[in-house]
Write a protein that holds these residues in place. Structure first.
Motif, PDB file in Angstrom:
ATOM      1  N   GLY A  97      -3.621   9.059   4.096  1.00 25.59           N
ATOM      2  CA  GLY A  97      -4.311   8.142   4.994  1.00 25.59           C
ATOM      3  C   GLY A  97      -3.585   6.811   5.094  1.00 25.59           C
ATOM      4  N   ILE A  98      -3.145   6.304   3.945  1.00 23.26           N
ATOM      5  CA  ILE A  98      -2.419   5.031   3.959  1.00 23.26           C
ATOM      6  C   ILE A  98      -1.154   5.151   4.794  1.00 23.26           C
ATOM      7  CG2 ILE A  98      -1.130   3.400   2.540  1.00 23.26           C
ATOM      8  CD1 ILE A  98      -3.077   3.957   0.273  1.00 23.26           C
ATOM      9  N   ILE A  99      -0.426   6.245   4.561  1.00 22.65           N
ATOM     10  CA  ILE A  99       0.802   6.452   5.338  1.00 22.65           C
ATOM     11  C   ILE A  99       0.472   6.567   6.821  1.00 22.65           C
ATOM     12  CG2 ILE A  99       2.731   8.039   5.716  1.00 22.65           C
ATOM     13  CD1 ILE A  99       2.538   8.639   2.672  1.00 22.65           C
ATOM     14  N   GLY A 100      -0.656   7.254   7.103  1.00 23.22           N
ATOM     15  CA  GLY A 100      -1.087   7.398   8.493  1.00 23.22           C
ATOM     16  C   GLY A 100      -1.349   6.055   9.162  1.00 23.22           C
ATOM     17  N   GLU A 101      -1.940   5.107   8.412  1.00 23.07           N
ATOM     18  CA  GLU A 101      -2.197   3.772   8.970  1.00 23.07           C
ATOM     19  C   GLU A 101      -0.902   3.147   9.489  1.00 23.07           C
ATOM     20  OE1 GLU A 101      -4.891   1.787   9.335  1.00 23.07           O
ATOM     21  OE2 GLU A 101      -6.282   3.338   8.645  1.00 23.07           O
ATOM     22  N   TYR A 102       0.133   3.277   8.678  1.00 21.00           N
ATOM     23  CA  TYR A 102       1.408   2.688   9.093  1.00 21.00           C
ATOM     24  C   TYR A 102       2.014   3.452  10.263  1.00 21.00           C
ATOM     25  CZ  TYR A 102       1.497  -0.548   5.204  1.00 21.00           C
ATOM     26  OH  TYR A 102       1.196  -1.571   4.356  1.00 21.00           O
ATOM     27  N   ILE A 103       1.943   4.772  10.201  1.00 18.59           N
ATOM     28  CA  ILE A 103       2.537   5.559  11.284  1.00 18.59           C
ATOM     29  C   ILE A 103       1.816   5.282  12.597  1.00 18.59           C
ATOM     30  CG2 ILE A 103       2.911   7.901  12.133  1.00 18.59           C
ATOM     31  CD1 ILE A 103       3.571   8.755   9.381  1.00 18.59           C
ATOM     32  N   GLY A 104       0.490   5.164  12.526  1.00 19.57           N
ATOM     33  CA  GLY A 104      -0.273   4.841  13.733  1.00 19.57           C
ATOM     34  C   GLY A 104       0.222   3.539  14.345  1.00 19.57           C
ATOM     35  N   ARG A 105       0.483   2.564  13.486  1.00 15.36           N
ATOM     36  CA  ARG A 105       0.947   1.282  14.002  1.00 15.36           C
ATOM     37  C   ARG A 105       2.355   1.387  14.571  1.00 15.36           C
ATOM     38  NH1 ARG A 105      -3.045   0.413  10.899  1.00 15.36           N
ATOM     39  NH2 ARG A 105      -4.374  -1.420  11.130  1.00 15.36           N
ATOM     40  N   ILE A 106       3.196   2.189  13.944  1.00 13.97           N
ATOM     41  CA  ILE A 106       4.542   2.407  14.499  1.00 13.97           C
ATOM     42  C   ILE A 106       4.406   3.016  15.891  1.00 13.97           C
ATOM     43  CG2 ILE A 106       6.702   3.699  14.246  1.00 13.97           C
ATOM     44  CD1 ILE A 106       6.240   3.649  11.219  1.00 13.97           C
ATOM     45  N   PRO A 108       0.818  -1.222   0.000  1.00 14.79           N
ATOM     46  CA  PRO A 108       0.000   0.000   0.000  1.00 14.79           C
ATOM     47  C   PRO A 108       0.848   1.267   0.000  1.00 14.79           C
ATOM     48  CG  PRO A 108      -0.916  -1.581   1.515  1.00 14.79           C
ATOM     49  CD  PRO A 108       0.401  -2.145   1.059  1.00 14.79           C
ATOM     50  N   LEU A 109       2.003   1.218   0.693  1.00 17.30           N
ATOM     51  CA  LEU A 109       2.868   2.402   0.704  1.00 17.30           C
ATOM     52  C   LEU A 109       3.451   2.656  -0.687  1.00 17.30           C
ATOM     53  CD1 LEU A 109       4.839   2.119   4.041  1.00 17.30           C
ATOM     54  CD2 LEU A 109       3.177   3.847   3.386  1.00 17.30           C
ATOM     55  N   LYS A 110       3.710   1.569  -1.380  1.00 18.94           N
ATOM     56  CA  LYS A 110       4.283   1.734  -2.720  1.00 18.94           C
ATOM     57  C   LYS A 110       3.283   2.361  -3.678  1.00 18.94           C
ATOM     58  CE  LYS A 110       7.705  -1.901  -2.533  1.00 18.94           C
ATOM     59  NZ  LYS A 110       7.715  -3.358  -2.652  1.00 18.94           N
ATOM     60  N   ILE A 111       2.000   2.139  -3.391  1.00 22.15           N
ATOM     61  CA  ILE A 111       0.975   2.742  -4.241  1.00 22.15           C
ATOM     62  C   ILE A 111       1.237   4.247  -4.347  1.00 22.15           C
ATOM     63  CG2 ILE A 111      -1.482   3.293  -4.440  1.00 22.15           C
ATOM     64  CD1 ILE A 111      -2.074   0.703  -2.991  1.00 22.15           C
ATOM     65  N   ALA A 112       1.655   4.838  -3.228  1.00 16.89           N
ATOM     66  CA  ALA A 112       1.920   6.273  -3.224  1.00 16.89           C
ATOM     67  C   ALA A 112       2.984   6.616  -4.257  1.00 16.89           C
ATOM     68  CB  ALA A 112       2.359   6.717  -1.828  1.00 16.89           C
ATOM     69  N   THR A 113       4.042   5.817  -4.288  1.00 20.39           N
ATOM     70  CA  THR A 113       5.119   6.077  -5.243  1.00 20.39           C
ATOM     71  C   THR A 113       4.621   5.941  -6.681  1.00 20.39           C
ATOM     72  OG1 THR A 113       6.411   4.912  -3.613  1.00 20.39           O
ATOM     73  CG2 THR A 113       7.562   5.593  -5.594  1.00 20.39           C
ATOM     74  N   TYR A 114       3.916   4.845  -6.949  1.00 22.81           N
ATOM     75  CA  TYR A 114       3.419   4.627  -8.309  1.00 22.81           C
ATOM     76  C   TYR A 114       2.515   5.772  -8.753  1.00 22.81           C
ATOM     77  CZ  TYR A 114       4.959  -0.168  -7.532  1.00 22.81           C
ATOM     78  OH  TYR A 114       5.695  -1.269  -7.257  1.00 22.81           O
ATOM     79  N   PHE A 115       1.537   6.053  -7.894  1.00 21.93           N
ATOM     80  CA  PHE A 115       0.588   7.112  -8.206  1.00 21.93           C
ATOM     81  C   PHE A 115       1.306   8.432  -8.431  1.00 21.93           C
ATOM     82  CE2 PHE A 115      -3.588   5.299  -6.824  1.00 21.93           C
ATOM     83  CZ  PHE A 115      -4.277   5.766  -7.920  1.00 21.93           C
ATOM     84  N   GLY A 116       2.213   8.735  -7.523  1.00 24.06           N
ATOM     85  CA  GLY A 116       2.940  10.004  -7.587  1.00 24.06           C
ATOM     86  C   GLY A 116       3.681  10.130  -8.907  1.00 24.06           C
ATOM     87  N   THR A 117       4.364   9.062  -9.305  1.00 20.96           N
ATOM     88  CA  THR A 117       5.129   9.093 -10.550  1.00 20.96           C
ATOM     89  C   THR A 117       4.203   9.306 -11.745  1.00 20.96           C
ATOM     90  OG1 THR A 117       6.437   7.410  -9.473  1.00 20.96           O
ATOM     91  CG2 THR A 117       6.978   7.889 -11.749  1.00 20.96           C
ATOM     92  N   LEU A 118       3.132   8.513 -11.739  1.00 20.37           N
ATOM     93  CA  LEU A 118       2.175   8.591 -12.832  1.00 20.37           C
ATOM     94  C   LEU A 118       1.619  10.007 -12.964  1.00 20.37           C
ATOM     95  CD1 LEU A 118       1.279   6.043 -14.427  1.00 20.37           C
ATOM     96  CD2 LEU A 118      -0.944   6.326 -13.307  1.00 20.37           C
TER      97      LEU A 118
END
Ligand code: UDP
Ligand code: MG
Length: 314
Positions: free
Chosen positions: A284-293, A229-239
């Motif tokens: 939001g996706i990044i937030g999910e991971y940060i919340g878990r950290i 899911p975090l990689k989605i950000a990279t793909y989307f961003g590049t696109l």
């Protein structure tokens, strides 16, 4: 301390007053018939009904039954963890309290264990008494999970399984909070196999897994086993950068070589809304991971025990 039993049956229970008695009866029947020392470890996950007193009275009449009473509702996965931590058997079986996982499958699992397997999970070939939506979403989820993670987590498998003592010990060293036990058990490895079974309808009462808890479990499963899911950000961003750059060229061309620049209102608004929406989703996706950290960093214990019954000095 009494001798170590061969089998420990871990049963998480949350507001199961309608079924604990029956669950105990059937488990006892199955285990007595197997003719080897066993213990049944009930974990009361902060029930607000009569579950706890019922189990206590069972404990009073049967020294093979033990109770761990958690101080509040910690959730199914944590309750299982507490039970596995306290279980003493050479093999530990995790089974739901509502008899959806038929106790009759335990001897089959034990057979595989005797053959030398360390993890024997129950694979559901049929699910009775569960709504179309639940079956559909869980089927979809297991397959999504499979595509997203590197760990080989089998599909259509719940927490009903038998694990060897050494797997249980290994799980004891895994203390992460967003627990997705079936994933973690795959992760620890060892020799794994499965037995097939038909999942029955709930014996009584209603599901303790409303949609909200299912989503939470699914999110925990994905985020603790996948970075995709975090990689989605990279793909989307590049696109989007490429698309944005292309559009920039168009705009430049229009500005320099035509005189139709004023009409840009609609396109600006659309681009704005679209990009803002996507940015928020990715945040939001990044937030999910940060919340878990954040959760992990606090390092709190996974659960708090209020009282133990028949647990001896183990
Ligand atoms: N459970 C628990 N804590 C919770 C929710 C559920 O210990 O917060 C237990 C519940 O008592 C049952 C098992 O987890 O023994 C599975 O729950 P349920 O049968 O309600 O889930 P479903 O089979 O509907 O997915
Ligand atoms: Mg159930």
């Amino acid at each position: 301390m009494a001798d170590r039993p061969v089998f420990s049956i871990v049963v998480p229970a949350y507001n199961e007053e309608l079924v604990v008695g029956e669950a105990y009866g059937r488990l006892k029947g199955t285990m007595d018939a197997m003719g080897e020392p066993y213990e049944i470890v009930f974990v009361n996950d902060g029930s607000r009904d009569l579950t706890c007193p019922i189990i206590e009275s069972i404990c009073a009449g049967d020294p093979n039954v033990r109770l761990i009473d958690l101080s509040r509702n910690f959730g199914h996965q944590i309750a299982i963890t507490a039970g596995m931590d306290k279980a003493r058997g050479d093999a530990v079986v995790v089974i739901d309290c509502d008899l959806q996982d038929p106790p009759g499958v335990i001897p089959l699992m034990a057979g595989k264990w005797r053959e030398g397997y360390d993890v024997v999970y129950g694979k559901r070939i049929k699910r009775k008494g569960e709504g179309f939506l639940k079956r559909l979403t869980s089927k979809a989820f297991y397959r999504l999970m499979r595509r997203m993670t590197e760990v080989d987590i089998p599909v259509d498998v719940g927490d009903f399984r038998l694990i060897d003592r050494k797997v249980c010990e290994a799980m004891g060293t895994v203390r992460e909070r967003s627990r997705y036990i079936r994933g973690l058990i795959s992760w620890v490895g060892f020799r794994q196999t499965f037995v097939e079974f038909e999942r029955d309808a709930r014996f009584a009462g209603e599901t303790k897994y409303p949609f909200r808890k299912m989503v939470k479990l699914a999110l925990n499963g994905i985020t603790s086993f996948s970075y995709k899911p975090l990689k989605i950000a990279t793909y989307f961003g590049t696109l989007l950068s490429f698309a944005g750059f292309a559009y920039l060229l168009v705009v430049l061309y229009q500005r320099l070589f035509t005189d139709s620049v004023i009409q840009g209102w609609a396109s600006i608004l659309i681009v704005n809304l679209l990009f803002n929406g996507i940015t928020l989703i990715l945040l939001g996706i990044i937030g999910e991971y940060i919340g878990r950290i954040h959760d992990e960093v606090k390092g709190r214990p996974l659960y708090v025990i209020m009282k133990e019954t028949n647990m001896g000095d183990g």
